[in-house]
Scaffold this motif. Structure first.
Motif, PDB file in Angstrom:
ATOM      1  N   ASN A 127      40.510  81.529  80.685  1.00  0.00           N
ATOM      2  CA  ASN A 127      39.226  82.270  79.869  1.00  0.00           C
ATOM      3  C   ASN A 127      39.488  82.948  78.379  1.00  0.00           C
ATOM      4  O   ASN A 127      39.190  83.946  78.183  1.00  0.00           O
ATOM      5  N   VAL A 128      39.971  81.739  77.892  1.00  0.00           N
ATOM      6  CA  VAL A 128      40.518  82.069  76.589  1.00  0.00           C
ATOM      7  C   VAL A 128      39.347  81.670  75.363  1.00  0.00           C
ATOM      8  O   VAL A 128      38.918  80.402  75.797  1.00  0.00           O
ATOM      9  N   HIS A 129      38.752  82.550  74.511  1.00  0.00           N
ATOM     10  CA  HIS A 129      37.664  82.114  73.781  1.00  0.00           C
ATOM     11  C   HIS A 129      38.278  81.301  72.848  1.00  0.00           C
ATOM     12  O   HIS A 129      39.207  81.496  72.191  1.00  0.00           O
ATOM     13  N   MET A 130      37.566  79.975  72.561  1.00  0.00           N
ATOM     14  CA  MET A 130      38.143  78.959  71.636  1.00  0.00           C
ATOM     15  C   MET A 130      37.223  78.904  70.222  1.00  0.00           C
ATOM     16  O   MET A 130      35.972  78.803  70.536  1.00  0.00           O
ATOM     17  N   ILE A 131      37.896  78.830  69.252  1.00  0.00           N
ATOM     18  CA  ILE A 131      37.239  78.565  68.111  1.00  0.00           C
ATOM     19  C   ILE A 131      37.673  77.337  67.350  1.00  0.00           C
ATOM     20  O   ILE A 131      38.815  77.101  67.153  1.00  0.00           O
ATOM     21  N   PRO A 132      36.534  76.352  67.270  1.00  0.00           N
ATOM     22  CA  PRO A 132      37.010  75.055  66.807  1.00  0.00           C
ATOM     23  C   PRO A 132      37.243  74.977  65.195  1.00  0.00           C
ATOM     24  O   PRO A 132      36.502  75.563  64.285  1.00  0.00           O
ATOM     25  N   VAL A 133      38.682  74.349  64.834  1.00  0.00           N
ATOM     26  CA  VAL A 133      38.802  74.466  63.336  1.00  0.00           C
ATOM     27  C   VAL A 133      39.160  72.864  63.123  1.00  0.00           C
ATOM     28  O   VAL A 133      39.949  72.469  63.994  1.00  0.00           O
ATOM     29  N   ILE A 134      38.206  72.442  62.232  1.00  0.00           N
ATOM     30  CA  ILE A 134      38.848  70.924  61.728  1.00  0.00           C
ATOM     31  C   ILE A 134      39.792  71.022  60.572  1.00  0.00           C
ATOM     32  O   ILE A 134      39.286  71.532  59.532  1.00  0.00           O
ATOM     33  N   ASN A 135      40.716  70.298  60.663  1.00  0.00           N
ATOM     34  CA  ASN A 135      41.752  70.245  59.872  1.00  0.00           C
ATOM     35  C   ASN A 135      41.844  69.131  58.831  1.00  0.00           C
ATOM     36  O   ASN A 135      41.228  68.169  59.345  1.00  0.00           O
ATOM     37  N   LYS A 136      42.547  69.047  57.783  1.00  0.00           N
ATOM     38  CA  LYS A 136      42.792  67.886  57.003  1.00  0.00           C
ATOM     39  C   LYS A 136      41.444  67.381  56.501  1.00  0.00           C
ATOM     40  O   LYS A 136      41.164  65.933  56.174  1.00  0.00           O
ATOM     41  N   ILE A 137      40.642  68.170  55.626  1.00  0.00           N
ATOM     42  CA  ILE A 137      39.290  67.650  55.586  1.00  0.00           C
ATOM     43  C   ILE A 137      39.447  67.061  54.063  1.00  0.00           C
ATOM     44  O   ILE A 137      38.484  66.263  53.727  1.00  0.00           O
ATOM     45  N   ASP A 138      40.534  67.071  53.256  1.00  0.00           N
ATOM     46  CA  ASP A 138      40.665  66.523  52.056  1.00  0.00           C
ATOM     47  C   ASP A 138      41.377  65.202  52.009  1.00  0.00           C
ATOM     48  O   ASP A 138      41.552  64.744  51.023  1.00  0.00           O
ATOM     49  N   LEU A 139      41.679  64.436  53.327  1.00  0.00           N
ATOM     50  CA  LEU A 139      42.242  63.223  53.440  1.00  0.00           C
ATOM     51  C   LEU A 139      41.105  62.283  52.821  1.00  0.00           C
ATOM     52  O   LEU A 139      39.763  62.588  53.463  1.00  0.00           O
ATOM     53  N   GLY A 141      40.643  59.801  54.577  1.00  0.00           N
ATOM     54  CA  GLY A 141      40.160  59.153  56.080  1.00  0.00           C
ATOM     55  C   GLY A 141      39.234  60.258  56.700  1.00  0.00           C
ATOM     56  O   GLY A 141      38.850  59.807  57.916  1.00  0.00           O
ATOM     57  N   ALA A 142      39.021  61.370  56.382  1.00  0.00           N
ATOM     58  CA  ALA A 142      38.289  62.529  56.889  1.00  0.00           C
ATOM     59  C   ALA A 142      36.911  62.007  57.436  1.00  0.00           C
ATOM     60  O   ALA A 142      36.062  61.593  56.471  1.00  0.00           O
ATOM     61  N   ASP A 143      36.479  62.103  58.656  1.00  0.00           N
ATOM     62  CA  ASP A 143      35.198  62.042  59.118  1.00  0.00           C
ATOM     63  C   ASP A 143      34.837  63.423  59.758  1.00  0.00           C
ATOM     64  O   ASP A 143      34.800  63.269  60.938  1.00  0.00           O
ATOM     65  N   ILE A 144      34.220  64.306  59.146  1.00  0.00           N
ATOM     66  CA  ILE A 144      34.002  65.744  59.645  1.00  0.00           C
ATOM     67  C   ILE A 144      32.913  65.444  60.777  1.00  0.00           C
ATOM     68  O   ILE A 144      33.092  66.083  61.921  1.00  0.00           O
ATOM     69  N   GLU A 145      31.800  64.798  60.639  1.00  0.00           N
ATOM     70  CA  GLU A 145      30.750  64.599  61.424  1.00  0.00           C
ATOM     71  C   GLU A 145      31.131  63.927  62.770  1.00  0.00           C
ATOM     72  O   GLU A 145      30.696  64.562  63.936  1.00  0.00           O
ATOM     73  N   LYS A 146      31.758  62.777  62.639  1.00  0.00           N
ATOM     74  CA  LYS A 146      32.309  62.314  63.861  1.00  0.00           C
ATOM     75  C   LYS A 146      33.172  63.245  64.710  1.00  0.00           C
ATOM     76  O   LYS A 146      33.265  63.184  66.026  1.00  0.00           O
ATOM     77  N   THR A 147      34.025  64.044  64.105  1.00  0.00           N
ATOM     78  CA  THR A 147      35.016  64.851  64.766  1.00  0.00           C
ATOM     79  C   THR A 147      34.327  65.953  65.582  1.00  0.00           C
ATOM     80  O   THR A 147      34.501  66.400  66.545  1.00  0.00           O
ATOM     81  N   LYS A 148      33.197  66.498  64.746  1.00  0.00           N
ATOM     82  CA  LYS A 148      32.348  67.410  65.485  1.00  0.00           C
ATOM     83  C   LYS A 148      31.538  67.114  66.892  1.00  0.00           C
ATOM     84  O   LYS A 148      31.528  67.862  67.732  1.00  0.00           O
ATOM     85  N   GLU A 149      31.147  65.600  66.707  1.00  0.00           N
ATOM     86  CA  GLU A 149      30.666  64.898  67.682  1.00  0.00           C
ATOM     87  C   GLU A 149      31.615  64.793  68.983  1.00  0.00           C
ATOM     88  O   GLU A 149      31.251  65.079  70.078  1.00  0.00           O
ATOM     89  N   GLN A 150      32.964  64.386  68.716  1.00  0.00           N
ATOM     90  CA  GLN A 150      34.009  64.210  69.515  1.00  0.00           C
ATOM     91  C   GLN A 150      34.284  65.574  70.296  1.00  0.00           C
ATOM     92  O   GLN A 150      34.479  65.521  71.393  1.00  0.00           O
ATOM     93  N   ILE A 151      34.542  66.588  69.545  1.00  0.00           N
ATOM     94  CA  ILE A 151      34.807  68.042  70.198  1.00  0.00           C
ATOM     95  C   ILE A 151      33.619  68.359  70.995  1.00  0.00           C
ATOM     96  O   ILE A 151      33.873  68.993  72.175  1.00  0.00           O
ATOM     97  N   GLU A 152      32.445  67.935  70.870  1.00  0.00           N
ATOM     98  CA  GLU A 152      31.190  68.681  71.549  1.00  0.00           C
ATOM     99  C   GLU A 152      31.445  67.695  72.963  1.00  0.00           C
ATOM    100  O   GLU A 152      31.136  68.032  74.101  1.00  0.00           O
ATOM    101  N   ASP A 153      31.348  66.314  72.783  1.00  0.00           N
ATOM    102  CA  ASP A 153      31.385  65.325  73.932  1.00  0.00           C
ATOM    103  C   ASP A 153      32.839  65.702  74.631  1.00  0.00           C
ATOM    104  O   ASP A 153      32.509  65.669  75.902  1.00  0.00           O
TER     105      ASP A 153
END
Length: 609
Positions: A127-139, A141-153
């Motif tokens: 029962n731990v509250h999770m905060i999603p954090v997307i790291n390495k956005i400066d690389l 090969g970074a794909d922020i939208e795809k990563t958000k999609e994967q976290i949700e799915d």
């Protein structure tokens, strides 16, 4: 400086291995002013050289931070850094039990990986509250939208408001700290209630004994108090209370919601069981925390010193490591081929590798390790429902005494690029895997689940998975339980003498192939003798594979010019008789290089070293 409950936040960072947990922890230390720029170094919370070199966290750490939020208030943040590798899941689960919140860090160039899912489920169970954090956005090969999609799915978290950061470059760290203050629930608990504290880590200090790390849920514990550990019933006095900031700071007491270190002169880490409950000695009827169990070894192997005089040094080194690692076990073992050594138990293959490396590096030992094995359960004939456990193949009863054998199974979750699906499915089927699930996370990445025997995984599964997928696959597993199986013990004999250290337990369908590979490998590495040497692999009394190493021959006909053929025959017959006698009394010393080579051989016949 004491803080009211509403201004305390207990949180941890969870992620797949190498997604940036330790780097983010470093930045949080800097941003809150806990370390100065001069004191700062990479992997601040990783104390071992091995952790720094491999870029992984092995022991969980905790640090107390004070952060001035945008509302002008000071907040006490207790950060618990957790390991990310599958072998150290037990460390993650106990750390989560001490937290109300977690930062779920995902590398946006890699996406969601196996350990991300495993740790997220552990957090949900606690029962731990999770905060999603997307790291390495400066690389690049970074794909922020795809990563958000994967976290949700894959995880089921709303990733729309995920915090975008680069821990290495220091981008977005303010937003992370503000999110902790705003979204992580403050601890609940009352000081007026009886003391109830969770022991979630311990280590051994040569001057202070076993030091324990606790999270107080109710009540207060102060220096001089006498407390009782629930599992052992033993009473100890609090000699010192402290916290890491990351410098050590002495405290007078710990109240509800606080995390700190307690020193009480406990002699051994074995007395400080992880997940144990601390209560005051005066409390008459305390209730323990539910749901915790001792971490039990899953993988075993024999460790032997290459020099027999190093045996005492090895024993002393193992005892020292055991002081700091309650999940590691060892007991004495003897082998006709390798002499005196120890049968050691580990949580998994990485745990085994790290212990071996620490023994060789910190204690200057050179070791031979036997092939890793797992714990088998065996029901003997006429024993009813009673079962015995076997770790060492040498201890396996003869087939006529065994009614049924059980081996441990795991549920493995693999994340991989879609182009490697065929090769990975073939590998899992070769390892007796049963497919349970397959789903596409997006057009490029797939998640598959297989139930597999642990015995097949410990041998060379991980190495082959990485080479088949060029390192892009990630793997995580959870324990499923024991299942009945058709297993046999294969013994290796050199000149009729059994070499106990090379015996192994294997599924009946794979016995011939494994035996064939091993005798072929032995033929390559055992030096030729003056007599023929027979190499045999047997299941019980049945020989299933054989190779012969030809004898070195002296040319006895060198001085025999011309003359009658019977003279030559007589000389050859005499030589043959001598070789026969030598074979009966001759002993073949199996060199250590042979053990090393044979133990590294995989089922494909390729060397794993």
């Amino acid at each position: 400086m004491s803080f009211p409950l509403e201004r305390i936040r207990n949180f941890c960072i969870i992620a797949h291995i190498d997604h940036g947990k330790s780097t983010l922890a470093d930045r949080l230390l800097e941003w809150t002013g806990s370390v100065t720029a001069r004191e700062s170094r990479d992997q601040q919370l990783d104390a071992m050289d091995l952790e720094r070199e491999r870029g992984i966290t092995i022991k969980a750490h905790t640090v107390r931070l004070v952060y001035r939020a945008k509302d002008g208030q000071d907040y006490l943040l207790n950060l618990i850094d957790t390991p990310g590798h599958v072998d150290f899941t037990y460390e993650v689960s106990r750390s989560l039990a001490a937290c109300e919140g977690a930062l779920l860090v995902v590398d946006c160039s890699q996406g969601v990986e196996a350990q991300t899912i495993a740790n997220a489920y552990l957090a949900l169970e606690n029962n731990v509250h999770m905060i999603p954090v997307i790291n390495k956005i400066d690389l690049p090969g970074a794909d922020i939208e795809k990563t958000k999609e994967q976290i949700e799915d894959a995880v089921g978290l709303d990733a729309e408001a995920a915090i975008l950061i680069s821990a290495k470059a220091g981008l977005g760290i303010d937003e992370v700290l503000e999110a902790i203050v705003r979204h992580v629930p403050p601890p609940t608990g009352r000081e007026s209630k009886s003391l109830k504290a969770l022991l979630f880590d311990s280590w051994f200090d040569p001057f202070q004994g076993a030091v324990i790390l606790v999270r107080v849920f109710d009540g207060r514990i102060s220096t001089g108090d006498r407390f009782r550990l629930f599992s052992t019933g033993k009473v100890h006095e609090v000699l010192e209370i402290a916290a890491h900031t990351p410098k050590k700071v002495l405290l007078d007491s710990l109240g509800p919601g606080e995390v700190g270190i307690i020193v009480s002169g406990i002699k051994s880490v074995r007395e400080t069981r992880i997940g144990d409950t601390l209560v005051l000695d005066t409390d008459a009827s305390p209730e323990p925390f539910p749901g915790f169990h001792e971490a039990k070894p899953m993988v075993f192997c024999g460790l032997f010193p290459t020099e027999t005089e190093q045996y005492d040094d090895l024993k002393e080194a193992l005892e020292k490591l055991r002081l700091n690692d309650a999940s590691f076990t060892f007991e004495m073992e003897t082998s006709l081929a390798l002499g005196f050594g120890f049968r050691c138990g580990f949580l998994g293959l990485l745990h085994m590798e790290i212990i071996q490396e620490r023994l060789e590096r910190e204690f200057q030992l050179t070791l031979i390790s036997t092939a890793p094995t797992v714990v088998y359960r065996i029901r003997l004939v006429g024993a009813g429902d009673q079962e015995i456990q076997v770790v060492n193949p040498a201890d396996l009863p003869t087939p006529n005494k065994i009614e049924e054998m059980f081996e441990p199974f795991i549920l493995g979750t693999l994340f991989l690029p879609s182009e490697y699906l065929g090769a990975v499915m073939a590998l899992c089927q070769e390892k007796r895997g049963i497919q349970k699930d397959l789903k596409y996370l997006d057009s490029r990445r797939i998640s598959i689940q297989y139930e597999m025997p642990l015995n097949e995984v410990v041998l060379d599964f991980y190495d082959r998975l990485k080479s088949l997928t060029k390192g892009y696959a990630s793997f995580d597993y959870e324990w499923v339980g024991y299942r009945t199986s058709s297993l046999v013990k294969v013994d290796l004999m050199v000149n009729g003498e059994q070499v106990d250290a090379l015996s192994f337990i294997v599924h009946a369908d794979k016995a011939y192939n494994r035996a064939r590979l091993l005798v072929e490998k032995l033929k390559e590495v055992i030096p030729r003798q003056m007599f023929e040497v027979a190499l045999q692999a047997a299941v019980g009394s049945r020989i299933i594979a054989r190779e012969s190493i030809g004898a070195m021959r002296k040319n006895v006909l060198a001085k025999c010019y011309g003359g009658d053929i019977t003279r030559k025959r007589k000389l050859l017959e005499k030589q043959k008789e001598g070789k026969k006698r030598m074979k009966q009394i001759g002993r073949v010393e199996v060199p250590q290089e042979a053990f090393m080579a044979v133990l590294r051989v995989s089922e494909t016949g390729k060397d794993q070293g």
